[in-house]
Motif scaffolding. Sequence first.
Motif, PDB file in Angstrom:
ATOM      1  N   GLU A  94       0.837  -1.198   0.000  1.00  0.00           N
ATOM      2  CA  GLU A  94       0.000   0.000   0.000  1.00  0.00           C
ATOM      3  C   GLU A  94       0.875   1.253   0.000  1.00  0.00           C
ATOM      4  N   LYS A  95       0.461   2.219  -0.768  1.00  0.00           N
ATOM      5  CA  LYS A  95       1.228   3.464  -0.863  1.00  0.00           C
ATOM      6  C   LYS A  95       1.116   4.259   0.432  1.00  0.00           C
ATOM      7  N   ASN A  97       0.941   7.398   2.937  1.00  0.00           N
ATOM      8  CA  ASN A  97       0.216   8.656   2.742  1.00  0.00           C
ATOM      9  C   ASN A  97       1.135   9.784   2.310  1.00  0.00           C
ATOM     10  N   GLU A  98       2.295   9.874   2.916  1.00  0.00           N
ATOM     11  CA  GLU A  98       3.207  10.975   2.641  1.00  0.00           C
ATOM     12  C   GLU A  98       4.450  10.472   1.914  1.00  0.00           C
ATOM     13  N   TRP A 244       5.661   8.245  -6.302  1.00  0.00           N
ATOM     14  CA  TRP A 244       4.302   8.235  -5.758  1.00  0.00           C
ATOM     15  C   TRP A 244       3.230   8.421  -6.834  1.00  0.00           C
TER      16      TRP A 244
END
Length: 272
Positions: A94-95, A97-98, A244
């Motif tokens: 999972e990517k 958040n930051e 990202w």
Amino acid sequence: MSIIFGVLYFGILFEVIPTIYPLLPRSEMIFISRGFSITLFGSYLVVILIDRSYRESEEQDQHRRETIALQQLTAPINRNLTLLGNWYVASKREKPNEPPKSYNELFGPDYFESVKCLDFSKEYKTGNEKTITWLSWSAKEMIDLRENIDETVKKYGDSMDTELVENLQSLSGSSLGSMIIQIEQTNALECNSNNSGKKAAPLLASEGWEDSLEKHVESLLNISQYYEENNSMAVSPVDKKGFWRDDIFPRFGVGNIEYKENDDSDSQWTRL
């Protein structure tokens, strides 16, 4: 020598040192000593100025040659940073958040834990019809990095910062690169595959690989820092790499050992 004649001159002038009278009167000794002292002191100043000029010229030439070397290595260093960054993206389910603000932040504890799940036997999409694996692509990049560093250091190493050269040589000869290249060239993954299909290859989870990766990353970060501090053509910042972004390969998790893509190209997580 000029100092000696200077001492002799003042010694005779103040009659501390006797003259060689009657061979030479005191006045002539003073005149001769003064002449030698001034001449030799002038010669000494000329030598100092010439030496300083030579050193400055030599330093400028060394700086020029190091700048050329860094310019030649910018692309391969950038590509290696991109390769290792893509390992993280492809292996992370999972990517976060930051996005990271620096390479030091990217290559943190989570990086070394996540890349253990990267399956090097999975497909790496190059944008053309040829299909290659993450292993093949990684080996190609490691070979390219090694060749560029070795050629540049051989040509410009004597004009480059000693610590920089040590980091470059460490990166070129890293055990991480050597193991990846060796496995690719010997087709070790295919030899270890079973008859039912391709065998997963989470190489970075194997014993000894994490230490090799940490040393490789350490040298890479040291070189990146040297670029930032000493060269106007710095390596690309981490936020310019596009790690990202969702519209370019790799997407987060596509190389994870538990990831499988359906025939209709809709991706899903499955336990292999």
